[in-house]
Structure formats: structure tokens, C-alpha cells
Design an enzyme around this catalytic site. Sequence first.
Site, PDB file in Angstrom:
ATOM      1  N   HIS A  94       1.281  -3.724 -17.129  1.00 55.75           N
ATOM      2  CA  HIS A  94      -0.066  -3.884 -16.573  1.00 55.75           C
ATOM      3  C   HIS A  94      -1.149  -3.504 -17.582  1.00 55.75           C
ATOM      4  O   HIS A  94      -0.884  -2.820 -18.571  1.00 55.75           O
ATOM      5  CB  HIS A  94      -0.227  -3.008 -15.332  1.00 55.75           C
ATOM      6  N   LYS A 126      -5.099   0.538 -14.939  1.00 54.57           N
ATOM      7  CA  LYS A 126      -4.416   0.697 -13.647  1.00 54.57           C
ATOM      8  C   LYS A 126      -4.200   2.181 -13.349  1.00 54.57           C
ATOM      9  O   LYS A 126      -3.751   2.937 -14.210  1.00 54.57           O
ATOM     10  CB  LYS A 126      -3.081  -0.051 -13.669  1.00 54.57           C
TER      11      LYS A 126
HETATM   12  N1  LIG Z   1      -1.868  -6.373  -3.557  1.00 58.73           N
HETATM   13  C1  LIG Z   1      -2.213  -7.031  -4.662  1.00 58.73           C
HETATM   14  O1  LIG Z   1      -1.960  -8.226  -4.807  1.00 58.73           O
HETATM   15  C2  LIG Z   1      -2.934  -6.290  -5.741  1.00 58.73           C
HETATM   16  C3  LIG Z   1      -3.170  -4.959  -5.599  1.00 58.73           C
HETATM   17  N2  LIG Z   1      -3.903  -4.291  -6.508  1.00 58.73           N
HETATM   18  C4  LIG Z   1      -4.211  -2.902  -6.185  1.00 58.73           C
HETATM   19  O2  LIG Z   1      -5.566  -2.854  -5.738  1.00 58.73           O
HETATM   20  C5  LIG Z   1      -6.118  -1.574  -6.030  1.00 58.73           C
HETATM   21  C6  LIG Z   1      -7.429  -1.751  -6.782  1.00 58.73           C
HETATM   22  O3  LIG Z   1      -7.185  -2.320  -8.037  1.00 58.73           O
HETATM   23  P1  LIG Z   1      -8.404  -2.726  -9.002  1.00 58.73           P
HETATM   24  O4  LIG Z   1      -9.318  -3.668  -8.327  1.00 58.73           O
HETATM   25  O5  LIG Z   1      -7.778  -3.107 -10.288  1.00 58.73           O
HETATM   26  O6  LIG Z   1      -9.132  -1.296  -9.161  1.00 58.73           O
HETATM   27  P2  LIG Z   1     -10.653  -0.994  -9.562  1.00 58.73           P
HETATM   28  O7  LIG Z   1     -10.687   0.431 -10.005  1.00 58.73           O
HETATM   29  O8  LIG Z   1     -11.176  -2.041 -10.476  1.00 58.73           O
HETATM   30  O9  LIG Z   1     -11.463  -1.150  -8.189  1.00 58.73           O
HETATM   31  C7  LIG Z   1     -11.411  -0.237  -7.136  1.00 58.73           C
HETATM   32  C8  LIG Z   1     -12.818  -0.163  -6.544  1.00 58.73           C
HETATM   33  O10 LIG Z   1     -12.766   0.562  -5.320  1.00 58.73           O
HETATM   34  C9  LIG Z   1     -13.877   1.447  -5.289  1.00 58.73           C
HETATM   35  N3  LIG Z   1     -13.629   2.509  -4.319  1.00 58.73           N
HETATM   36  C10 LIG Z   1     -13.010   3.692  -4.507  1.00 58.73           C
HETATM   37  N4  LIG Z   1     -13.006   4.402  -3.350  1.00 58.73           N
HETATM   38  C11 LIG Z   1     -13.625   3.625  -2.420  1.00 58.73           C
HETATM   39  C12 LIG Z   1     -13.936   3.782  -1.036  1.00 58.73           C
HETATM   40  N5  LIG Z   1     -13.615   4.911  -0.372  1.00 58.73           N
HETATM   41  N6  LIG Z   1     -14.573   2.790  -0.387  1.00 58.73           N
HETATM   42  C13 LIG Z   1     -14.943   1.673  -1.020  1.00 58.73           C
HETATM   43  N7  LIG Z   1     -14.682   1.464  -2.343  1.00 58.73           N
HETATM   44  C14 LIG Z   1     -14.040   2.432  -3.023  1.00 58.73           C
HETATM   45  C15 LIG Z   1     -13.999   1.906  -6.735  1.00 58.73           C
HETATM   46  O11 LIG Z   1     -15.259   2.490  -6.970  1.00 58.73           O
HETATM   47  P3  LIG Z   1     -15.387   3.643  -8.104  1.00 58.73           P
HETATM   48  O12 LIG Z   1     -14.957   2.982  -9.382  1.00 58.73           O
HETATM   49  O13 LIG Z   1     -16.842   3.998  -8.054  1.00 58.73           O
HETATM   50  O14 LIG Z   1     -14.471   4.741  -7.681  1.00 58.73           O
HETATM   51  C16 LIG Z   1     -13.802   0.572  -7.461  1.00 58.73           C
HETATM   52  O15 LIG Z   1     -15.007  -0.174  -7.508  1.00 58.73           O
HETATM   53  C17 LIG Z   1      -5.031  -0.806  -6.784  1.00 58.73           C
HETATM   54  O16 LIG Z   1      -4.302   0.001  -5.875  1.00 58.73           O
HETATM   55  C18 LIG Z   1      -4.130  -1.914  -7.315  1.00 58.73           C
HETATM   56  O17 LIG Z   1      -2.824  -1.510  -7.551  1.00 58.73           O
HETATM   57  C19 LIG Z   1      -4.398  -4.897  -7.622  1.00 58.73           C
HETATM   58  C20 LIG Z   1      -4.157  -6.218  -7.844  1.00 58.73           C
HETATM   59  C21 LIG Z   1      -3.407  -7.031  -6.922  1.00 58.73           C
HETATM   60  O1  LIG Z   2      -3.290  -2.693 -10.321  1.00 57.95           O
HETATM   61  C1  LIG Z   2      -2.984  -3.908 -10.504  1.00 57.95           C
HETATM   62  O2  LIG Z   2      -3.541  -4.621 -11.344  1.00 57.95           O
HETATM   63  C2  LIG Z   2      -1.928  -4.481  -9.663  1.00 57.95           C
HETATM   64  N1  LIG Z   2      -1.434  -3.763  -8.703  1.00 57.95           N
HETATM   65  C3  LIG Z   2      -0.447  -4.161  -7.766  1.00 57.95           C
HETATM   66  C4  LIG Z   2       0.790  -3.291  -7.891  1.00 57.95           C
HETATM   67  O3  LIG Z   2       0.660  -2.088  -8.161  1.00 57.95           O
HETATM   68  O4  LIG Z   2       1.892  -3.800  -7.672  1.00 57.95           O
HETATM   69  C5  LIG Z   2      -0.166  -5.647  -7.809  1.00 57.95           C
HETATM   70  C6  LIG Z   2      -0.212  -6.239  -9.194  1.00 57.95           C
HETATM   71  O5  LIG Z   2       0.884  -5.766  -9.899  1.00 57.95           O
HETATM   72  C7  LIG Z   2      -1.523  -5.886  -9.875  1.00 57.95           C
END
Ligand SMILES: NC(=O)C1=CN([C@@H]2O[C@H](COP(=O)(O)OP(=O)(O)OC[C@H]3O[C@@H](n4cnc5c(N)ncnc54)[C@H](OP(=O)(O)O)[C@@H]3O)[C@@H](O)[C@H]2O)C=CC1
Ligand SMILES: O=C(O)C1=N[C@H](C(=O)O)C[C@H](O)C1
Length: 252
Positions: A137, A141
Site C-alpha cells: 500500500h 495508510k
Molecule cells: N473498503 C475499501 O474498499 C477501502 C477502505 N479504505 C479504508 O478507508 C479508511 C480511510 O482511508 P483514506 O481515505 O485513505 O484515509 P484518509 O486519511 O485520506 O481519510 C480519512 C478522513 O477521515 C477524516 N476523519 C477522521 N475522523 C473523522 C470523524 N470522526 N468524522 C469524520 N471524518 C473523520 C480524516 O480527517 P483528519 O485527516 O482531519 O483526521 C480524513 O479526512 C481506512 O481505514 C482505509 O483502510 C481505503 C480504501 C478502500
Molecule cells: O487504506 C487503503 O488504501 C486501503 N484500505 C483497505 C484495506 O485496508 O484493506 C482496502 C484497500 O486495500 C485500500
Amino acid sequence: MTASRLPVAVFGARGRMGATVCAAVRAAPDLELVAEVEAGDDPQMLVDAGARVAVDFTHPDAVMENIRFCIGHGVHVVVGTTGFDDARLDVVRRWLADAPGVGVVLAPNFALGAVLMMVFAEKAAKYFPSVEIIELHHPRKADAPSGTAQLTARRIAAARAAAGRGPMPDATTTALDGARGARVAEVPVHAVRLSGLVAHQEVLFGGDGEILTIRHDSLDRSSFMPGVLLAVRAVGSRPGLTLGLENLLDLD
Ligand SMILES: NC(=O)C1=CN([C@@H]2O[C@H](COP(=O)(O)OP(=O)(O)OC[C@H]3O[C@@H](n4cnc5c(N)ncnc54)[C@H](OP(=O)(O)O)[C@@H]3O)[C@@H](O)[C@H]2O)C=CC1
Ligand SMILES: O=C(O)C1=N[C@H](C(=O)O)C[C@H](O)C1
């Protein structure tokens, strides 16, 4: 007469995934983005905006409170945030038991190819004595190993157990900490964090004189959007907890 659009809120709207989800919802003719909730915002804003479905891509430390709030206010939830174990899932099920009609769809990976990778790995598991997972990744992350890798490992371990497979061959007696990865169920999982990567995973199966590698690559976060939108449209008609995108797909 035009059909009304489904009002959707996004938690983590300025994050990598959240921003991509906001753009996908805006572009969908049947959906309306009514609230963008960031860290520090009062989630009441999504209720006031009339959201029927909330999507959460935030952080493992934040997601439970967001789910609890939505269930308590009768708002369906699509959860992509990782960090769920059986204990957390049980808590979500308990909250849902008090909110009949509310649905939660939770999937550690919304990319179709990743779902198929897990299905294929589960099918292959009983045929090979050895298996290891390498997930790769982007370096921003927060969690390791990935939710996808952990779920893949648990499914493989369950399939091996059902087939009566014993421990994997491994003669290692001396190793630096971490050299053999983390064990999830019985499966070694290795996490790579590297600039330039998005989200990738290899499942390596080893047998006599042969290796089977199942690999999936998300090259762009657009790969997750068809699955997220499918879940947004489906969650309102699926009360209770739906675990995994595969439940919304026809994989027969
Ligand atoms: N299921 C799937 O297909 C996928 C899952 N993921 C997962 O999604 C999650 C997020 O990933 P990613 O987008 O890369 O992370 P990022 O850090 O880019 O985004 C997370 C966002 O959430 C905000 N945030 C934190 N706490 C809160 C809250 N209480 N309420 C609202 N917003 C909040 C953060 O703000 P701040 O930075 O100010 O804290 C930030 O803007 C991870 O757990 C990742 O593993 C990712 C890709 C695909
Ligand atoms: O944080 C990410 O980027 C992703 N998170 C998810 C995971 O933890 O499996 C899904 C994907 O791998 C991207």
C-alpha cells in the site's frame, strides 16, 4: 415526474477515499450528496440535511462512533473503514438489534477484483500446503496489515481447517522480529508501504513443484467506486449487518 434522488452523506469527505466518494455520488443521477462530514464536525448535520445513507471512510478510531450515531438516528451506513474484528462486529450487531429496518453494509474492500481475489483464494486454499499473503500500500495508510489481507487470511485459514489441513511446513527456528510477517489466523501476512503504490495484494500458494499467485492491483481509487455505489443503493433494503461486497454480487 422525476424520481427523487437518494440523499447521501459522507464521513471523511476530505480524505483520499471520502473525496473520491463525494465526486462519485455527485456524478450519479439517482444520488444526491447532502452532507460532507469531517473530523470535528457535528454529525447532526447529516440528519438535518435529510441523509438516508451515510458512507464512512475515516479511521479505525473514529468509525464506531459514526456508526453508532447513524444507527441511533435511523440512517443506513456503508462502511469502508478498516479495523474491524469480531468484537467490534458484535457491537454493531447489538446496536442494529435495537434499530429494526436499519442496514449496515461493511466491506474492507469495495473493488470487484479484490472481492474475486478473496473468493479465488478461499477456493484454492485446501489444495496447497503453504500460503502467505503480501499486501502492498501507499505509505500514508494508517493500519497494517490491511483489512483486506486480514479477511483473506481468515477465510483461507477457515477453508484449510474445514479441509483438515495441518500446520504449514516451516522449519524456521531463528528469525528477526517481523521477518516472517504477522500471523493472521495461521497465515503469515507481510505488509509493504511504498511511495507510488495505491492498494495491492498477492496471495501465494505453494505445493509440490508449483506456485499459484493470485494478485490484485487497485491502480486508482476509482476502482472502489462501483462497489461503494452498489452498496449505497442496496443498503436501505438490507436491514441488519451485511459483511462483504460479495453478498451484493452474483458470483455463481
Ligand atoms: N473498503 C475499501 O474498499 C477501502 C477502505 N479504505 C479504508 O478507508 C479508511 C480511510 O482511508 P483514506 O481515505 O485513505 O484515509 P484518509 O486519511 O485520506 O481519510 C480519512 C478522513 O477521515 C477524516 N476523519 C477522521 N475522523 C473523522 C470523524 N470522526 N468524522 C469524520 N471524518 C473523520 C480524516 O480527517 P483528519 O485527516 O482531519 O483526521 C480524513 O479526512 C481506512 O481505514 C482505509 O483502510 C481505503 C480504501 C478502500
Ligand atoms: O487504506 C487503503 O488504501 C486501503 N484500505 C483497505 C484495506 O485496508 O484493506 C482496502 C484497500 O486495500 C485500500
